[in-house]
Scaffold this motif. Structure first.
Motif, mmCIF file in Angstrom:
data_model
loop_
_atom_site.group_PDB
_atom_site.id
_atom_site.type_symbol
_atom_site.label_atom_id
_atom_site.label_comp_id
_atom_site.label_asym_id
_atom_site.label_seq_id
_atom_site.Cartn_x
_atom_site.Cartn_y
_atom_site.Cartn_z
ATOM 1 N N ALA A 164 -9.001 61.887 -60.722
ATOM 2 C CA ALA A 164 -10.188 62.436 -61.383
ATOM 3 C C ALA A 164 -11.459 61.826 -60.796
ATOM 4 O O ALA A 164 -12.430 62.535 -60.525
ATOM 5 C CB ALA A 164 -10.128 62.192 -62.891
ATOM 6 N N ARG A 195 -12.048 63.307 -57.396
ATOM 7 C CA ARG A 195 -12.469 64.710 -57.474
ATOM 8 C C ARG A 195 -13.911 64.843 -57.955
ATOM 9 O O ARG A 195 -14.666 65.682 -57.463
ATOM 10 C CB ARG A 195 -11.509 65.466 -58.399
ATOM 11 C CG ARG A 195 -11.726 66.953 -58.441
ATOM 12 C CD ARG A 195 -10.670 67.698 -59.246
ATOM 13 N NE ARG A 195 -10.745 67.413 -60.671
ATOM 14 C CZ ARG A 195 -9.854 66.699 -61.359
ATOM 15 N NH1 ARG A 195 -8.806 66.178 -60.768
ATOM 16 N NH2 ARG A 195 -10.005 66.498 -62.653
ATOM 17 N N LEU A 196 -14.316 64.008 -58.904
ATOM 18 C CA LEU A 196 -15.644 64.123 -59.516
ATOM 19 C C LEU A 196 -16.756 63.545 -58.655
ATOM 20 O O LEU A 196 -17.910 63.931 -58.803
ATOM 21 C CB LEU A 196 -15.649 63.453 -60.893
ATOM 22 C CG LEU A 196 -14.753 64.116 -61.940
ATOM 23 C CD1 LEU A 196 -14.633 63.226 -63.174
ATOM 24 C CD2 LEU A 196 -15.284 65.489 -62.306
ATOM 25 N N ALA A 244 -18.840 59.585 -61.618
ATOM 26 C CA ALA A 244 -18.559 60.001 -62.994
ATOM 27 C C ALA A 244 -18.505 58.811 -63.941
ATOM 28 O O ALA A 244 -18.042 57.734 -63.576
ATOM 29 C CB ALA A 244 -17.230 60.745 -63.053
ATOM 30 N N GLU A 267 -16.757 61.250 -68.560
ATOM 31 C CA GLU A 267 -16.542 62.390 -67.665
ATOM 32 C C GLU A 267 -15.150 62.340 -67.037
ATOM 33 O O GLU A 267 -14.502 63.375 -66.866
ATOM 34 C CB GLU A 267 -17.633 62.425 -66.591
ATOM 35 C CG GLU A 267 -18.997 62.751 -67.153
ATOM 36 C CD GLU A 267 -20.150 62.452 -66.199
ATOM 37 O OE1 GLU A 267 -21.230 63.047 -66.402
ATOM 38 O OE2 GLU A 267 -19.993 61.623 -65.268
ATOM 39 N N ALA A 283 -12.073 65.121 -67.500
ATOM 40 C CA ALA A 283 -11.319 65.687 -66.377
ATOM 41 C C ALA A 283 -9.828 65.417 -66.521
ATOM 42 O O ALA A 283 -8.996 66.290 -66.244
ATOM 43 C CB ALA A 283 -11.832 65.097 -65.062
ATOM 44 N N GLY A 334 -24.670 65.146 -58.838
ATOM 45 C CA GLY A 334 -23.618 64.836 -57.872
ATOM 46 C C GLY A 334 -24.209 64.747 -56.489
ATOM 47 O O GLY A 334 -25.407 64.640 -56.320
#
Length: 164
Positions: free
Chosen positions: A38, A41-42, A45, A49, A53, A161
């Motif tokens: 996670a 991927r994020l 975060a 958050e 996920a 991001g």
């Protein structure tokens, strides 16, 4: 720009991850794998958050498990954290490589910057003050180029991001 194509949890990385855990007395659990995936991927975060996920795949994991796991992953050198404002620490994978963060106060965009960008500052801190900086925790606040070029100062609809 930073290459995010490497993954700690691929076939060879999973073995490395498991070995790092075992060397420190931890087991490789499905929860730890989910949380690391996670974070990767994020990008950047908060624990909340990451939890959101992770809940897409496993709703039984709670926020305290996420916090404890993030601490373990940071101890193992797989993730790092920084503070990008008033909110909780923000975690990112070390797969991205060393970087520091540029945070737009107007739109909230977070941009990763390569350490070489700060070489002058880092060298000067060491030469003049005898201080060796760890820029991986550095967050520089200001205005991104999009917001700076907007004379009225409207907020832009950027995603939080990686940006520019």
């Amino acid at each position: 720009m930073i290459d995010q194509s490497t993954d700690h949890t691929d076939n060879t990385g999973a073995t490395d991850f498991a070995a790092r855990l075992r060397d420190r007395g931890y087991r490789l659990t499905a929860q730890r794998q989910l949380i690391l995936r996670a974070v990767e991927r994020l990008g950047h975060a908060t624990p909340d958050e990451v939890l959101e996920a992770v809940h897409e795949e496993a709703s039984a994991i709670n926020v305290s498990t996420v916090y404890r796991t993030l601490e373990v992953l940071e101890e193992l050198g797989l993730v790092r954290h920084t503070h990008l404002g008033d909110r909780a620490p923000t975690y990112h994978s070390t797969v991205e490589g060393e970087h520091f963060h540029l945070v737009c106060r107007n739109c909230g965009r977070v941009t990763s910057a390569h350490p070489e960008v700060a070489d002058g500052l880092v060298k000067r801190l060491e030469a003049e003050l005898g201080f060796v900086a760890d820029i991986g925790h550095l967050a520089v606040f200001g205005r991104c180029v999009d917001c700076e070029s907007d004379p009225i100062g409207h907020e832009h609809g950027h995603e939080h991001g990686e940006g520019h």
